[in-house]
Design an enzyme around this catalytic site. Structure first.
Site, short mmCIF file in Angstrom:
data_model
loop_
_atom_site.label_atom_id
_atom_site.label_comp_id
_atom_site.label_asym_id
_atom_site.label_seq_id
_atom_site.Cartn_x
_atom_site.Cartn_y
_atom_site.Cartn_z
N HIS A 29 31.02 3.15 49.61
CA HIS A 29 32.41 2.85 49.24
C HIS A 29 33.18 2.29 50.44
O HIS A 29 33.93 1.32 50.32
CB HIS A 29 33.14 4.12 48.77
CG HIS A 29 32.63 4.71 47.49
ND1 HIS A 29 32.29 6.04 47.37
CD2 HIS A 29 32.42 4.16 46.27
CE1 HIS A 29 31.90 6.29 46.14
NE2 HIS A 29 31.96 5.17 45.45
N LYS A 53 34.93 13.50 33.09
CA LYS A 53 33.66 13.32 33.82
C LYS A 53 33.27 14.58 34.59
O LYS A 53 32.27 14.59 35.29
CB LYS A 53 33.77 12.13 34.81
CG LYS A 53 33.59 10.77 34.15
CD LYS A 53 33.24 9.70 35.18
CE LYS A 53 33.05 8.35 34.55
NZ LYS A 53 32.84 7.28 35.55
O1 PNS Z 1 33.17 5.35 40.30
P1 PNS Z 1 33.03 5.18 38.81
O2 PNS Z 1 32.95 6.53 38.12
O3 PNS Z 1 31.91 4.26 38.42
O4 PNS Z 1 34.41 4.48 38.36
C1 PNS Z 1 34.63 4.21 37.01
C2 PNS Z 1 36.12 3.92 36.75
C3 PNS Z 1 36.97 5.07 37.20
C4 PNS Z 1 36.51 2.67 37.51
C5 PNS Z 1 36.28 3.67 35.21
O5 PNS Z 1 35.72 4.75 34.52
C6 PNS Z 1 37.72 3.49 34.81
O6 PNS Z 1 38.30 2.46 35.05
N1 PNS Z 1 38.31 4.53 34.19
C7 PNS Z 1 39.66 4.50 33.73
C8 PNS Z 1 39.70 4.44 32.20
C9 PNS Z 1 39.57 3.00 31.72
O7 PNS Z 1 40.36 2.15 32.04
N2 PNS Z 1 38.53 2.76 30.93
C10 PNS Z 1 38.29 1.45 30.36
C11 PNS Z 1 37.39 0.60 31.24
S1 PNS Z 1 36.04 0.10 30.29
#
Ligand code: PNS
Length: 183
Positions: A29, A53
């Protein structure tokens, strides 16, 4: 500065949102944040609260760890968000979502997410950066598994994160003090 150029704003320059769970933050990251700052004037590290999650670390713990890891990087801003990412991005000056891409296995998930976000907000683009070769095998999920089972994750996550993982999994914390060991 032109207002209609992607991700640019009169006051803040080019801004990207780097969203994720950061449960916990890894050197993979940090590599993306630092390389993102070669392209953007500001990178907002947006930590998703996503309780569904079942994160190992609370959002407060994750914010504290990330803030500590970027404390010497003034153009990296740490924030958290609940709900849809596009709604959060809409409240900022950013027009670009930054994501790291490790391997082909990441591609399908990332492609769906970027396409869905673009469908929800046609002004938004997602920019992918290939993870550096030193970290392409590093993920928060595997870091947690290895740490839980007592394996060494030093060199893959900052010292402070090593310490927090050991505390979380009730493993002995060495007396050693290094740079970034404390927050
Ligand atoms: O580090 P990660 O867990 O791969 O990040 C995933 C994240 C947090 C970027 C994604 O789950 C997200 O954007 N969550 C917020 C909810 C949302 O907007 N979902 C629709 C996107 S398909």
């Amino acid at each position: 500065m032109a207002k209609n150029v992607k991700g640019e704003d009169k006051d803040m320059g080019k801004v990207a949102i780097y969203p994720g769970s950061f449960d916990p933050i890894t050197y993979g990251h940090i590599d993306i944040i630092e390389r993102g700052l070669e392209i953007f004037d500001k990178v907002i590290v947006a930590i998703a609260e996503n309780e569904e999650k079942r994160p190992l670390f609370s959002v407060e713990e994750r914010i504290r760890m990330v803030k500590n890891c970027v404390k010497d990087t003034p153009n990296a801003i740490v924030d958290s968000f609940k709900g849809l990412l596009v709604n959060y991005v809409g409240k900022t000056n950013a027009k670009v979502i930054l994501r790291g891409l490790r391997a082909t296995s990441d591609f399908e998930y990332e492609f769906h997410m970027a396409s869905m976000n673009r469908s929800l907000n046609t002004q938004l683009d997602t920019l992918f950066m290939m993870t550096s070769k030193d970290y392409f095998f590093v993920s928060s999920r595997t870091i947690k598994e290895v740490a839980r089972l007592g394996g060494a994750v030093e060199g893959l996550v900052p010292d402070l994160v090593v310490r927090r993982l050991k505390e979380k999994f009730k493993l002995p914390v060495p007396k050693k003090r290094g740079i970034g060991w404390d927050d």
